[in-house]
Enzyme design. Structure first.
Site, short mmCIF file in Angstrom:
data_model
loop_
_atom_site.label_atom_id
_atom_site.label_comp_id
_atom_site.label_asym_id
_atom_site.label_seq_id
_atom_site.Cartn_x
_atom_site.Cartn_y
_atom_site.Cartn_z
N GLU A 1 0.86 -1.22 0.13
CA GLU A 1 0.15 0.00 -0.11
C GLU A 1 0.93 1.36 0.18
O GLU A 1 1.92 1.32 0.46
CB GLU A 1 -1.02 0.09 1.18
CG GLU A 1 -1.90 -1.13 1.16
CD GLU A 1 -3.15 -1.01 1.96
OE1 GLU A 1 -4.15 -1.19 1.43
OE2 GLU A 1 -3.00 -0.41 3.20
N ALA B 1 -5.91 9.66 7.55
CA ALA B 1 -7.29 9.61 7.31
C ALA B 1 -8.19 9.90 8.38
O ALA B 1 -8.26 9.26 9.48
CB ALA B 1 -7.83 8.39 6.61
N ASP C 1 -8.07 -3.21 -6.57
CA ASP C 1 -8.34 -3.71 -5.20
C ASP C 1 -9.62 -3.43 -4.64
O ASP C 1 -9.89 -3.62 -3.50
CB ASP C 1 -7.24 -3.46 -4.34
CG ASP C 1 -7.14 -4.23 -3.10
OD1 ASP C 1 -7.38 -5.45 -3.11
OD2 ASP C 1 -6.66 -3.83 -2.02
N1 LIG Z 1 -11.12 6.45 7.69
C1 LIG Z 1 -11.39 5.48 8.23
N2 LIG Z 1 -11.81 5.40 9.71
C2 LIG Z 1 -12.29 4.27 10.26
N3 LIG Z 1 -12.06 2.86 9.75
C3 LIG Z 1 -11.86 3.08 8.66
C4 LIG Z 1 -11.12 4.11 7.85
N4 LIG Z 1 -10.96 3.68 6.59
C5 LIG Z 1 -11.15 2.20 6.70
N5 LIG Z 1 -11.50 1.95 7.78
C6 LIG Z 1 -12.06 0.73 7.98
O1 LIG Z 1 -10.74 -0.18 8.12
C7 LIG Z 1 -10.79 -1.17 7.47
C8 LIG Z 1 -9.49 -1.64 6.69
O2 LIG Z 1 -9.30 -0.69 5.95
P1 LIG Z 1 -8.46 -0.68 4.75
O3 LIG Z 1 -9.21 -1.28 3.61
O4 LIG Z 1 -7.67 0.81 4.12
O5 LIG Z 1 -6.77 -1.43 4.98
P2 LIG Z 1 -6.46 -2.75 4.14
O6 LIG Z 1 -5.32 -3.03 5.16
O7 LIG Z 1 -6.23 -2.38 2.88
O8 LIG Z 1 -7.72 -3.56 4.40
P3 LIG Z 1 -8.00 -4.90 3.61
O9 LIG Z 1 -6.48 -5.64 3.45
O10 LIG Z 1 -9.05 -5.96 4.14
O11 LIG Z 1 -8.52 -4.28 2.17
C9 LIG Z 1 -11.82 -1.03 6.30
O12 LIG Z 1 -12.53 -2.15 5.91
C10 LIG Z 1 -12.70 -0.01 6.88
O13 LIG Z 1 -14.09 -0.43 7.63
MN LIG Z 2 -7.03 -3.00 1.26
#
Ligand SMILES: Nc1ncnc2c1ncn2[C@@H]1O[C@H](COP(=O)(O)OP(=O)(O)OP(=O)(O)O)[C@@H](O)[C@H]1O
Ligand SMILES: [Mn+2]
Length: 547
Positions: free
Chosen positions: A275, A357, A426
Site C-alpha cells: 500500500e 485519514a 483492489d
Molecule cells: N477513515 C477510516 N476510519 C475508520 N475506519 C476506517 C477508515 N478507513 C477504513 N476503515 C476501516 O478499516 C478497514 C481496513 O481499512 P483498509 O481497507 O484501508 O485497510 P486494508 O489493510 O487495505 O484492508 P484489506 O486488506 O482488508 O483491504 C476498512 O474495511 C474500514 O472498515
Molecule cells: Mn485493502
C-alpha cells in the site's frame, strides 16, 4: 497439487534415466552433452505441463488464467461495449498488449514511445494530433438532447437501456438528503469538535457537502495536532495505526514504504501490492475534484519516530520496535502480510512520513454494511471472476437488489471511473451507512493500492462502465470539463495536492496518466452511445479546438 506431483514424476523418471546413461561408460564430454540434452527436454516438458496447469477447465472451453490470453467470451452482450471497445482500442494504440490493458512506456502520453516502433511513429503522431482535437462534441450534443430524442436514439441503436442518465439517480439533485444528526435527532453541542461536526453532517447522499467547511479544518488538525496515543488497527492485510489526538480526534495512519517513483512490482498481483500512503492522499483529493465526495479527508504528515510513535505506543505494537543496523528506529507491527523484520518501517533517520485519514463515525454509533463488489476480481492467481467470462454480466447485476433500482449501480459506475483513473484494482468490497438504507452512496475507502502503474492503463477496471454502458450525466460532464480544459485533471489535482504538508504527493507520470485515462473513458462512453460506429472522430465536425 497436481502440478507438483506431475513434476516429481518427471524428475524421478529423469534422474533414473540419466543414471542409466551414466552407467553406460560414456566419455565425460559425451556424458555432458547427453546430460544437457536431457535436461533441456525435461525443462521443456515441465514448461508445457506448467502452462497447462495455468489453464482452468470450464465446460468445453479452456479458460485462460490471468487474462494473459484472449477471453473465451469476447463478444459483447446486447447492451455492452467492453470487448468491442477493448479490441478497437488496442488496434488503434499500437503500443498495446493483448490482455485488456494498455501499456505505455514513456513518461509522456506514451503513444509514440514504444521502443523500436519507428515505422509507427509517424502515424502515431498523426493519430495523437487527431486525438488532441477530439473534444467529444458528439457526447456534448447528445447531452443537449431532450428525453424524447434520447429515447429515439436509444431505439435507433437498439440499446436496451439509456447510457447517459440524468434523472434522480443520475444527477444527484436531491430534495431529501438527511444527515446523521437529523436521522438520529442529535443536536450538535456548542463545544463539539470539528471531527464530531463532520461526522454528524454526513448525509444520505454524500460524505460532505459541496460547500463544506470542516474538511480543510480536519486536514489541518490531523496534520498538526499533537499525537497522544498510537495503537495498531486490527484486521486488514497491511499495517495501519489508529492515531489519537486531543479532544477525541482520531486518524487512520498508513506509513510510507517507498519513494514516490517506485512502481508496482511487475510480478506482484494487485492483491500482494504494497500500500502507498501517497495514493490515499491523492485519492481523497481526486474524489473531491470529481465531485463524488465519498472519500474521507486524508492528509500527509511527517512524524518523529521516537517522540510521536515509539513513546506513544504500547503493548503488542511496542514490542515490534527495534533499532536497525544503520541505527534507525524501526517497527513492523502485526498483520497478515508484510509485518516482519524484513518489511519493517524505519525512520529516516528519525522521521517517518505517512497518510492520516479522518476517522469514520464509530461502528456502534453509525453501523456500516459491507457489500461484495459485483465486479470484484478473483483473488486467486489462476482463476477468473464471472464478469470476465460472461458477456451479459451486467444484465444479471441489473436484476439484483440493490442494483435494480435507485442510485447504487450508478455509484458503481462512478467507482469504476474513479478506480480506472487511479489504477486501483483492489475494490473487492465497499461499505455504506446502514441508517441511510440502500439508496445511499458507497464510501470510497482503501486506496492504498492506487497510483502504482503510471505507464499502464488497466482497461479491465472500466469493465462495469463498458459492460453496462451506463454513466451519470454529471460524471460525464465532469470528465468532459477536465478533458476540454482549460484546466486538465492533472493540473487540477497537482494544484490541489500542493497544499498537502508532504507535497509533492504524486510522481509526475501519475498525473499525466490521468488526462490520458479521462480520454479513454470518454471514448468508451462514445462507443456505448454510438454502439461502436465511431461517428465521433470521423462523421462529426469535432475539430474546433477550444483547449
Ligand atoms: N477513515 C477510516 N476510519 C475508520 N475506519 C476506517 C477508515 N478507513 C477504513 N476503515 C476501516 O478499516 C478497514 C481496513 O481499512 P483498509 O481497507 O484501508 O485497510 P486494508 O489493510 O487495505 O484492508 P484489506 O486488506 O482488508 O483491504 C476498512 O474495511 C474500514 O472498515
Ligand atoms: Mn485493502
Amino acid at each position: 497439487m497436481s502440478s507438483i506431483s506431475s513434476k516429481s514424476v518427471f524428475n524421478g523418471f529423469g534422474s533414473r534415466f540419466i543414471s542409466n546413461m551414466f552407467g553406460g561408460g560414456l566419455k565425460l564430454k559425451e556424458r555432458f552433452v547427453v546430460g544437457f540434452s536431457i535436461a533441456a527436454v525435461l525443462f521443456t516438458l515441465l514448461l508445457v505441463v506448467d502452462l497447462q496447469m495455468d489453464f482452468g477447465l470450464s465446460g468445453h472451453h479452456v479458460i485462460p488464467s490471468h487474462g494473459r490470453v484472449r477471453y473465451v467470451n469476447d463478444v459483447d452482450g446486447p447492451g455492452a461495449a467492453y470487448n468491442s471497445f477493448k479490441k478497437r482500442f488496442l488496434q488503434k494504440t499500437h503500443s498495446a498488449s493483448n490482455n485488456g490493458s494498455i501499456e505505455t512506456t514513456g513518461a509522456a502520453s506514451g503513444l509514440d514511445k514504444v521502443p523500436g516502433a519507428k515505422l509507427n511513429k509517424k502515424s502515431n503522431e498523426i493519430k495523437k494530433k487527431e486525438e488532441e482535437h477530439d473534444d467529444f462534441s458528439d457526447l456534448m450534443d447528445y447531452m443537449m438532447l431532450g428525453s424524447a430524442e434520447r429515447e429515439k436514439h436509444r431505439i435507433e441503436v437498439d440499446r436496451e437501456h439509456i447510457v447517459i442518465q440524468r434523472s434522480m439517480e443520475g444527477d444527484l439533485v436531491r430534495v431529501d438528503n438527511p444527515t446523521i444528526a437529523e436521522i438520529k435527532k442529535i443536536k450538535i453541542r456548542k463545544n463539539a469538535t470539528n471531527l464530531e461536526r463532520f461526522q454528524l453532517q454526513i448525509s444520505q447522499h454524500e460524505l460532505y457537502g459541496k460547500d463544506d467547511i470542516y474538511v480543510n479544518k480536519l486536514l489541518q488538525e490531523m496534520g498538526t495536532q499533537p499525537i497522544i496515543h498510537v495503537v495498531q488497527k486490527t484486521g486488514g492485510t497491511q499495517l495501519k495505526l489508529i492515531i489519537d489526538y486531543p479532544r477525541g480526534l482520531q486518524a487512520l495512519f498508513k506509513p510510507m514504504r517507498f519513494p514516490r517513483e517506485q512502481q508496482t512490482l511487475p510480478n506482484h498481483f494487485y492483491f500482494t501490492d504494497f500500500e502507498r500512503h501517497n495514493a490515499e492522499i491523492a485519492a481523497f483529493h481526486l474524489d473531491r475534484l470529481l465531485g463524488f465526495r465519498r472519500a474521507m479527508p486524508v492528509t500527509g504528515r511527517r512524524l518523529n519516530m521516537t517522540t510521536e510513535l515509539y513513546q506513544k505506543a504500547e503493548g503488542e505494537l511496542l514490542k515490534t520496535f527495534f533499532v536497525s543496523p544503520s541505527d534507525n528506529l524501526c517497527f513492523h507491527g502485526k498483520c497478515t502480510y508484510y509485518c516482519d523484520t524484513s518489511h519493517a518501517i524505519c525512520g529516516n533517520p528519525d522521521m517517518l512520513e505517512g497518510s492520516f485519514a479522518a476517522f469514520l463515525p464509530s461502528k456502534d454509533f453509525a453501523p456500516r454494511k459491507v457489500w461484495r463488489h459485483p465486479w470484484r476480481r478473483s483473488y486467486h492467481k489462476r482463476r477468473k471472476a464471472q464478469w470476465e467470462t460472461e458477456a451479459n454480466y451486467c444484465s444479471v447485476v441489473r436484476e439484483i437488489p440493490p442494483y435494480d433500482q435507485g442510485r447504487r449501480l450508478y455509484d458503481l459506475m462512478d467507482m469504476s471511473v474513479f478506480d480506472f483513473l487511479t489504477g486501483n484494482m483492489d475494490r473487492h468490497h465497499y461499505e455504506t451507512f446502514k441508517l441511510f438504507g440502500n439508496d445511499t452512496f458507497p464510501l470510497h475507502l482503501d486506496h492504498g493500492r492506487g497510483f502504482g502503474k503510471p505507464f499502464h492503463d488497466e482497461l479491465s477496471i472500466l469493465a462495469p462502465v463498458l459492460q453496462c454502458c451506463m454513466i451519470r450525466q454529471s460524471t460525464l460532464e465532469t470528465l468532459l470539463k477536465f478533458h476540454n480544459g482549460p484546466v486538465k485533471l492533472s493540473a487540477a489535482l497537482r494544484k490541489s495536492l500542493e497544499r498537502d504538508p508532504v507535497a509533492p504527493i504524486l510522481w509526475e507520470p501519475h498525473l499525466e496518466a490521468l488526462d490520458r485515462r479521462v480520454q479513454i473513458i470518454l471514448k468508451g462512453i462514445r462507443d456505448c452511445v454510438q454502439k461502436g460506429e465511431d461517428l465521433g472522430s470521423e462523421g462529426n465536425d469535432a475539430n474546433e479546438d477550444d483547449t
